[in-house]
Design a protein around this motif. Structure first.
Motif, PDB file in Angstrom:
ATOM      1  N   ALA A 607      30.526  29.764  25.542  1.00  0.00           N
ATOM      2  CA  ALA A 607      31.942  30.064  25.737  1.00  0.00           C
ATOM      3  C   ALA A 607      32.197  31.556  25.912  1.00  0.00           C
ATOM      4  N   GLU A 608      31.640  32.379  25.029  1.00  0.00           N
ATOM      5  CA  GLU A 608      31.927  33.807  25.107  1.00  0.00           C
ATOM      6  C   GLU A 608      31.282  34.428  26.341  1.00  0.00           C
ATOM      7  N   THR A 609      30.042  34.080  26.614  1.00  0.00           N
ATOM      8  CA  THR A 609      29.358  34.623  27.784  1.00  0.00           C
ATOM      9  C   THR A 609      30.090  34.232  29.058  1.00  0.00           C
ATOM     10  N   TYR A 610      30.566  33.020  29.097  1.00  0.00           N
ATOM     11  CA  TYR A 610      31.331  32.545  30.262  1.00  0.00           C
ATOM     12  C   TYR A 610      32.574  33.409  30.482  1.00  0.00           C
ATOM     13  N   SER A 611      33.307  33.693  29.408  1.00  0.00           N
ATOM     14  CA  SER A 611      34.517  34.504  29.552  1.00  0.00           C
ATOM     15  C   SER A 611      34.186  35.925  29.999  1.00  0.00           C
ATOM     16  N   LEU A 612      33.062  36.472  29.515  1.00  0.00           N
ATOM     17  CA  LEU A 612      32.653  37.811  29.945  1.00  0.00           C
ATOM     18  C   LEU A 612      32.233  37.815  31.411  1.00  0.00           C
ATOM     19  N   ALA A 613      31.583  36.759  31.864  1.00  0.00           N
ATOM     20  CA  ALA A 613      31.193  36.662  33.278  1.00  0.00           C
ATOM     21  C   ALA A 613      32.430  36.667  34.173  1.00  0.00           C
ATOM     22  N   LEU A 614      33.440  35.878  33.807  1.00  0.00           N
ATOM     23  CA  LEU A 614      34.688  35.878  34.579  1.00  0.00           C
ATOM     24  C   LEU A 614      35.302  37.270  34.612  1.00  0.00           C
ATOM     25  N   ARG A 615      35.296  37.922  33.476  1.00  0.00           N
ATOM     26  CA  ARG A 615      35.900  39.265  33.384  1.00  0.00           C
ATOM     27  C   ARG A 615      35.153  40.260  34.261  1.00  0.00           C
ATOM     28  N   ASN A 616      33.824  40.189  34.248  1.00  0.00           N
ATOM     29  CA  ASN A 616      33.023  41.117  35.049  1.00  0.00           C
ATOM     30  C   ASN A 616      33.247  40.901  36.546  1.00  0.00           C
ATOM     31  N   LEU A 617      33.262  39.648  36.966  1.00  0.00           N
ATOM     32  CA  LEU A 617      33.437  39.363  38.393  1.00  0.00           C
ATOM     33  C   LEU A 617      34.817  39.803  38.869  1.00  0.00           C
ATOM     34  N   ARG A 618      35.832  39.478  38.110  1.00  0.00           N
ATOM     35  CA  ARG A 618      37.191  39.852  38.518  1.00  0.00           C
ATOM     36  C   ARG A 618      37.385  41.359  38.491  1.00  0.00           C
ATOM     37  N   GLN A 619      36.784  42.017  37.512  1.00  0.00           N
ATOM     38  CA  GLN A 619      36.929  43.470  37.404  1.00  0.00           C
ATOM     39  C   GLN A 619      36.397  44.172  38.645  1.00  0.00           C
ATOM     40  N   HIS A 620      35.411  43.573  39.299  1.00  0.00           N
ATOM     41  CA  HIS A 620      34.798  44.191  40.472  1.00  0.00           C
ATOM     42  C   HIS A 620      35.274  43.548  41.773  1.00  0.00           C
ATOM     43  N   GLY A 621      36.401  42.878  41.732  1.00  0.00           N
ATOM     44  CA  GLY A 621      37.049  42.397  42.945  1.00  0.00           C
ATOM     45  C   GLY A 621      36.446  41.165  43.581  1.00  0.00           C
ATOM     46  N   VAL A 622      35.633  40.425  42.841  1.00  0.00           N
ATOM     47  CA  VAL A 622      35.025  39.218  43.383  1.00  0.00           C
ATOM     48  C   VAL A 622      36.054  38.075  43.326  1.00  0.00           C
ATOM     49  N   LEU A 638      35.656  23.640  50.684  1.00  0.00           N
ATOM     50  CA  LEU A 638      35.514  24.947  50.031  1.00  0.00           C
ATOM     51  C   LEU A 638      34.634  25.899  50.834  1.00  0.00           C
ATOM     52  N   LEU A 639      33.752  25.388  51.657  1.00  0.00           N
ATOM     53  CA  LEU A 639      32.834  26.234  52.414  1.00  0.00           C
ATOM     54  C   LEU A 639      33.526  26.999  53.540  1.00  0.00           C
ATOM     55  N   GLU A 640      34.765  26.687  53.839  1.00  0.00           N
ATOM     56  CA  GLU A 640      35.448  27.325  54.968  1.00  0.00           C
ATOM     57  C   GLU A 640      35.954  28.714  54.633  1.00  0.00           C
ATOM     58  N   ALA A 641      35.940  29.136  53.356  1.00  0.00           N
ATOM     59  CA  ALA A 641      36.444  30.458  52.982  1.00  0.00           C
ATOM     60  C   ALA A 641      35.513  31.552  53.482  1.00  0.00           C
ATOM     61  N   ASP A 642      36.105  32.731  53.794  1.00  0.00           N
ATOM     62  CA  ASP A 642      35.309  33.885  54.212  1.00  0.00           C
ATOM     63  C   ASP A 642      34.745  34.603  52.993  1.00  0.00           C
ATOM     64  N   GLY A 643      33.710  35.434  53.226  1.00  0.00           N
ATOM     65  CA  GLY A 643      33.127  36.225  52.154  1.00  0.00           C
ATOM     66  C   GLY A 643      32.429  35.346  51.134  1.00  0.00           C
ATOM     67  N   VAL A 644      32.291  35.892  49.941  1.00  0.00           N
ATOM     68  CA  VAL A 644      31.642  35.163  48.846  1.00  0.00           C
ATOM     69  C   VAL A 644      32.710  34.778  47.830  1.00  0.00           C
ATOM     70  N   VAL A 645      32.815  33.504  47.573  1.00  0.00           N
ATOM     71  CA  VAL A 645      33.717  33.001  46.544  1.00  0.00           C
ATOM     72  C   VAL A 645      32.853  32.361  45.455  1.00  0.00           C
ATOM     73  N   VAL A 646      33.082  32.770  44.210  1.00  0.00           N
ATOM     74  CA  VAL A 646      32.285  32.268  43.097  1.00  0.00           C
ATOM     75  C   VAL A 646      33.120  31.266  42.311  1.00  0.00           C
ATOM     76  N   HIS A 647      32.669  30.021  42.295  1.00  0.00           N
ATOM     77  CA  HIS A 647      33.295  28.973  41.494  1.00  0.00           C
ATOM     78  C   HIS A 647      32.512  28.871  40.183  1.00  0.00           C
ATOM     79  N   CYS A 648      33.214  29.095  39.075  1.00  0.00           N
ATOM     80  CA  CYS A 648      32.552  29.201  37.773  1.00  0.00           C
ATOM     81  C   CYS A 648      32.810  27.957  36.923  1.00  0.00           C
ATOM     82  N   PHE A 649      31.747  27.508  36.224  1.00  0.00           N
ATOM     83  CA  PHE A 649      31.821  26.298  35.414  1.00  0.00           C
ATOM     84  C   PHE A 649      31.220  26.580  34.035  1.00  0.00           C
TER      85      PHE A 649
END
Length: 842
Positions: A607-622, A638-649
């Motif tokens: 749970a905690e690592t997951y929340s930190l991963a979300l925070r890190n990705l968003r902080q760097h504009g992902v 979902l594959l039709e989006a441009d760039g890299v989109v990260v779906h987190c689970f």
């Protein structure tokens, strides 16, 4: 979220918790057990004063001491005992060498822990004491108690029955002034009263305090404890930006449980300014308690001439007396020669197990008189822990090691003493007893039948020695004026008044709020992604871990050259951890915008690592989509989006759908693992794979979480039957076989590249067998992807991790001078790979 905000809080519910931390031997721990029991009795529901809070008391000490502390009456029912698993004394080769003294061995308790043996004990003591509203430690626990008190913002005391047994090493003052000039000047000004905060009132921490007893808190090993476990700046007196912060220094009180006449003028003048000489802390005496029948019978036979007492305390019990069996024989021979009876605490000289190497011996063993005349009662060997207060009044003199607990107990019984000092402050007390005219000191190397007999004859034959011993002992039971008999607990009462006042009025004042119960003391912080100036910051606990993982992903390209991945497909990040792989993927593939992009699926169960991963990705504009612990929202479009989109689970990948236990390591999150693979981490620890100084912190505060598991095959099915997996990256700390087993057979041709960290040779063999079973073979196999023709697999051992491998299959883009793919490299090195696998199988 703002960990620099000042927060003042009062413990709620009218309850306060005092936690005593006592490290070391029985003599080091018993005084704190006495104080803890007295405080618990005073603060209980039945005895507390009106308006005072209910005081709950806990004692953190070595598990092996609980039985003897309770038998002595030092530890009573109102105190919660919290056992430390490590023993008082650790086995060490130096202690087993007859030419080495106990002082030469790093097996004994140590405030510096230069040998690294006690770091695990420090970690355990901190974690067992984190619920304190007030902390009390002995001298061996003082540094740990100081750092935790600073972290929690609570008052703290050091309670000791002896003088400080250690001094600052040579050159400490000069080194301190050189390394911390501004702090040094500020502390010296306090001693001189130049800044309006004189140290004479013990309300501030000054240089005199540091030099007298607090200097260990500024040493490197304690800097690691502060930084890695508690999240404090490494040096007390500074803030996170290395700026002077005198307000963070937490002055304590030094309570000395000694009768003032025992101290000479030099000792009194050397006491820290925070000192309070309370008087001796004596265990309660139970006059109704009977001695064992064997001892009663022996003492009756000695009625004409009381026997000697012989014992060498916990150090003797731990086998730290050099040639303990030889010393025991010499003392017995001296008693025989003098025709003196002696009660010899044999297990406190020869070691608990004795020279028999674990052979169980009789509790009482009586040696018959040498001449058979019956005029001499002989020697009684006793292998039973008995309270001093019950045995010593029946003796004439004592031979012992000079531990302060035994010194005070013998004085209380009015006995002359012959001290054979071993280590620590024992030589001081031997000399002090001699100066006071109540004993003698004999160096261990000078012990012989003749020297013992001569010293004992002087002590027993001189009326002035016996009178002085009785007089000094009586003083232990009088108040400072010396004209009124008081209870033996007078010294305890003086300390109790200070402790009860402090815990009753305790309010916490800290700029680092306490984490909720069950969460680590060290909060996550922003740490540099790599070494060097202007490095990007990410949220984590351990900067070294972040930089190690970043090096694996970005510099060594362990999972391939991510910038070379073709757009329009899927990347699976199995074992997302802090999100560093997905972050590097997004940054490496920014140039692909408008070409279809990449869809990244990141899976992280903690749970905690997951929340930190979300925070890190968003902080760097992902671009991030948070699915939590659900697969809802996964669909082909979902594959039709441009760039890299990260779906987190927040999910674990496995062979079957369901739930499982997950072992979360908050200080080394990349090594968190499913519970069924936890033993592999212990094997890795024993192999020396982790930095020795940091390893106890890495595995601290581990907790087990219940996590949901899904099959990767079910995930891929939701995205349609034509979605290509450009790269399947798997780093799941031992669960890699389960992840791969969860892929449907029909889906393997869609996997173009596979990069897996494999955590054992057995798992490597299983993975390769699974790949050869699942991958398409023969003329009908796909011409691209993992299944292009014959299965092509490359296994590379990881040089810095024993029995760990990186396994590649298919077209994982690899950096090399020729630009070869993993498959090409595998073909070139096929013979090497086969040799590696044969060696692994063997």
């Amino acid at each position: 979220k703002n960990h620099t905000m000042a927060v003042a809080s009062q413990p709620t519910g009218g309850r306060r918790r005092a936690v005593f931390v006592a490290l070391g031997s029985r003599g080091d721990v018993q005084p704190l057990a006495l104080l803890a029991s007295a405080l618990a009795e005073r603060g209980s529901e039945d005895t507390k004063l009106p308006g005072d809070p209910l005081i709950q008391v806990a004692l953190v000490a070595h598990a092996e001491l609980e039985t003897v502390l309770r038998a002595d009456g030092a530890l009573r029912g109102g105190v919660e005992f919290r056992p430390l698993p490590l023993p008082c004394f650790l086995a060490d080769a130096a202690a087993e060498d007859g030419n080495k003294s106990a002082a030469d061995s790093c097996a004994v308790p140590c405030v510096l822990d230069l040998g690294g043996k006690r770091r695990e004990e420090w970690v355990a003591a901190v974690l067992m004491s984190r619920d304190a509203d007030m902390l009390v430690g002995n001298l061996f626990a003082m540094p740990v108690v100081y750092h935790l008190a600073e972290r929690l913002g609570v008052p703290w005391f050091c309670a000791s029955p002896s003088l400080v047994p250690y001094s600052a090493p040579p050159g400490f003052r000069e080194g301190f002034e050189m390394d911390f000039p501004d702090l040094y000047r500020a502390l010296c000004r306090r001693d001189e009263g130049l800044d309006g905060e004189s140290a004479s009132g013990s309300g501030v921490l000054s240089w005199r305090s540091v030099e007298a007893w607090l200097w260990p808190i500024f040493t490197e090993n304690h800097a690691l404890l502060r930084e890695e476990l508690l999240g404090l700046p490494p040096v007390p007196g500074y803030d996170e930006a290395d700026q002077l912060d005198l307000a963070s220094l937490r002055p304590g009180h030094f309570l000395l449980g000694l009768h003032r006449p025992l101290l000479d003028d030099k000792s009194l003048s050397a006491l820290p300014p925070e000192s309070e000489v309370c008087g001796a802390w004596l265990p309660p005496d139970d006059p109704a308690a009977a001695l064992p029948p064997e001892l009663e019978s022996y003492l009756a036979d000695c009625s004409g001439a009381p026997p000697l007492y012989v014992g060498f305390g916990s150090m003797g019990a731990a086998g730290l007396v050099p040639d303990g069996q030889g010393l025991l024989s010499t003392i017995i021979d001296a008693a025989k020669w003098m025709k003196r009876g002696a009660v010899v605490m044999a297990h406190l000289v020869e070691g608990v197990e004795g020279p028999g190497g674990g052979v169980r011996k009789a509790v009482f063993e009586r040696l018959p008189p040498a001449d058979g005349s019956g005029l001499w009662p002989g020697i009684l060997l006793c292998r039973l822990n008995l309270p001093h207060s019950r045995l010593l009044p029946h003796c004439s003199s004592a031979i012992h090691h000079g531990g302060i607990g035994t010194v005070v107990a013998c004085l209380s019984a009015g006995l002359p003493q012959l001290v054979v000092p071993l280590a620590y402050d024992q030589p001081f007390w031997g000399q002090r007893l001699q100066d006071l005219g109540v004993g003698e000191s004999l160096a261990l190397e000078e012990v012989s039948v003749l020297s013992l007999a001569k010293s004992l004859q002087r002590l027993l034959g001189d009326d002035r020695v016996r009178s002085a011993a009785r007089g000094l002992g009586a003083g232990l039971r009088r108040n400072e004026e010396g004209d009124e008999e008081v209870r033996p607990a007078e010294g305890t009462a003086a300390a109790l008044q200070l402790l009860a006042g402090a815990v009753s009025s305790a309010a916490t004042l800290t700029r680092r709020p306490r984490p909720p119960k069950g969460w680590p003391l060290k909060p996550p912080r922003q740490v540099p992604l790599h070494k060097g100036d202007a490095a990007p910051l990410v949220w984590a606990r351990c900067a070294g871990e972040v930089q190690y993982v970043h090096s694996e992903v970005a510099e060594k390209a362990c999972y391939g050259d991510l910038a070379a991945l073709r757009p329009g497909g899927l990347v699976v990040d199995a074992g997302m951890n802090l999100g560093l792989f997905s972050l590097h993927l997004a940054q490496a593939c920014t140039a692909q915008k408008g070409e279809g992009g990449l869809l990244c699926l990141g899976f992280e169960p903690a749970a905690e690592t997951y929340s930190l991963a979300l925070r890190n990705l968003r902080q760097h504009g992902v671009q991030v989509v948070d699915h939590g612990n659900s697969l809802d929202g996964l669909e082909p479009g979902l594959l039709e989006a441009d760039g890299v989109v990260v779906h987190c689970f927040q999910l674990a990948l496995g062979a079957e759908e369901g739930e499982a236990e997950f072992c979360y390591l908050p200080h080394l999150s990349s090594n968190s693992t499913m519970a069924r693979h936890r033993s592999e981490k212990d094997h890795l620890r024993k192999s020396g794979a982790f930095e020795t100084r940091l390893e106890p912190f890495f595995f601290a505060e581990e907790r087990v979480e219940r996590v949901r598991c899904v099959r990767l095959g079910d995930v891929l099915s939701r995205l349609g039957e034509t979605t290509s997996v450009r790269l399947l990256k798997v780093d799941v700390e031992g669960a890699e076989v389960d992840v791969l087993a969860g892929i449907l057979t029909s889906q393997w041709p869609r996997i173009e590249g596979l990069a897996v960290e494999v955590h054992s040779s057995a798992a490597l063999r299983t993975v390769i067998a699974l790949l050869h079973e699942r991958l398409p073979q023969g003329p009908h196999a796909s011409s691209s992807g993992v299944g292009g023709g014959a299965a092509r697999v490359l296994a590379e051992p990881q040089k810095d991790l024993p029995d760990h491998w990186m396994l590649y299959a298919g077209s994982v883009p690899r950096r090399s001078s020729t630009g070869s793919s993993a498959a090409d490299v595998a073909d070139e090195r096929n013979e090497w790979a086969q040799r590696s696998m044969r060696a692994s199988a063997e």
